[in-house]
Motif scaffolding. Sequence first.
Motif, PDB file in Angstrom:
ATOM      1  N   TYR A  17      22.592 -20.156 -24.698  1.00 12.57           N
ATOM      2  CA  TYR A  17      23.692 -20.391 -25.657  1.00 12.57           C
ATOM      3  C   TYR A  17      23.136 -20.676 -27.039  1.00 12.57           C
ATOM      4  N   SER A  24      30.188 -19.600 -27.017  1.00 11.89           N
ATOM      5  CA  SER A  24      29.267 -20.583 -26.430  1.00 11.89           C
ATOM      6  C   SER A  24      29.919 -21.963 -26.402  1.00 11.89           C
ATOM      7  N   ALA A 180      25.815 -14.365 -26.947  1.00 17.05           N
ATOM      8  CA  ALA A 180      25.878 -15.665 -26.285  1.00 17.05           C
ATOM      9  C   ALA A 180      27.339 -16.089 -26.146  1.00 17.05           C
ATOM     10  N   PRO A 181      27.654 -16.834 -25.101  1.00 14.22           N
ATOM     11  CA  PRO A 181      26.744 -17.306 -24.069  1.00 14.22           C
ATOM     12  C   PRO A 181      26.378 -16.198 -23.078  1.00 14.22           C
ATOM     13  N   ASN A 193      31.544 -16.127 -21.975  1.00 16.09           N
ATOM     14  CA  ASN A 193      32.242 -17.227 -21.313  1.00 16.09           C
ATOM     15  C   ASN A 193      33.090 -16.727 -20.144  1.00 16.09           C
TER      16      ASN A 193
END
Lengths: 213, 213
Positions: A17, A24, A180-181, A193
């Motif tokens: 992350y 993130s 990211a994440p 996510n």
Amino acid sequence: MSAQANRSTRPRLEFWYEFASTYSYLAVMRIEAAAAAAGVDVAWRPFLLGPVFMALGWNDSPFNIYPPKGRYMWRDLARLADKYDLPFRLPSQFPRNGLLAARVALVGVDGGWVAPFSRAVMRANFAEDRDIGDRQVIADLLGALDLPVDEILAQAGTPENKQALRAQTERAAEIGLFGAPSFRVGEELFWGNDRLEDALAWAGAHAAVAGGR
Amino acid sequence: MSAQANRSTRPRLEFWYEFASTYSYLAVMRIEAAAAAAGVDVAWRPFLLGPVFMALGWNDSPFNIYPPKGRYMWRDLARLADKYDLPFRLPSQFPRNGLLAARVALVGVDGGWVAPFSRAVMRANFAEDRDIGDRQVIADLLGALDLPVDEILAQAGTPENKQALRAQTERAAEIGLFGAPSFRVGEELFWGNDRLEDALAWAGAHAAVAGGR
């Protein structure tokens, strides 16, 4: 990262992350409870998206480079924060500089306080509109966690720790990260996510492989 | 599209998809059952991603322009197809030309057969490695659905129908679409197969607004 985590026989998931990253934020706030419920250990891997994006030809967040994507992302983020019952306030600056926070988080991985620190930084950035690139803000967040502020900031700034974050960011590119994440179980990569639950399920179903690594 | 759909008092969701798009494959295969379970009507909106991508500065699929994204996407798609119990075979060409399929689908919106036709095209592209840009392949798919092949292909090629697809694609950009699949409920936009369930829940919870449009 720690020897202790490597000795665990529970399935393990790497959590990559970046503190400037909006999605993130959601994952950092959700992962401990979700992983505990799934019986999976989390190896926290703070890194910097900037160099990864540069390698893809982006000198800014794609959410800034492509305005329709950015407009959508902010609305989507507000809806998801609502769904997860997380606070959200539109930051007055995006992306913020996550370098110092990432260096401190790396110290926190060994210190055992990376999770609460990461949540505090994310809350500051995306719920309190504070500048996480500001050294005083990071000091305040550490102090609120009753951690030794000066000692940690000094440790975060050593050449060894700076090099460790560079190495972790290079590693991110090596294993194919582009955003990211991200979550990694063995060689298996999950981005976003949205994939947290799938990644945890994968870790549980492939426990022998993940635990043996 | 049809007057019948507009008169419905059930909540309604616009489903924007492109036949060359990998994640549209998943959504096309899943949407009818998911929408029926949620009590939501679906307005099918085939469109072309090409002009939308061009406006963002991409002259190819971002999955081809950014290799790490592409490598990840194919693995992610295989995993998701497995999760949803859908067939999947890596296409030997990507992206394929979805222009003719989209023109035919537009005819199918008014004809009432857009859903089974769209599923047949997606299956051909992503489970059978057939070239959906080939007129004969589209003719075969229509024939297998017991539809009047020559009549439909002629209708798909009229200036009016070509213009209707251009207008629909321009409309996609106007409402802020930047990828497919996308779902729209009132003014609310949801991007990606991952958001199908959230979009349906939104349609259900905002039925008065969605149904009144």
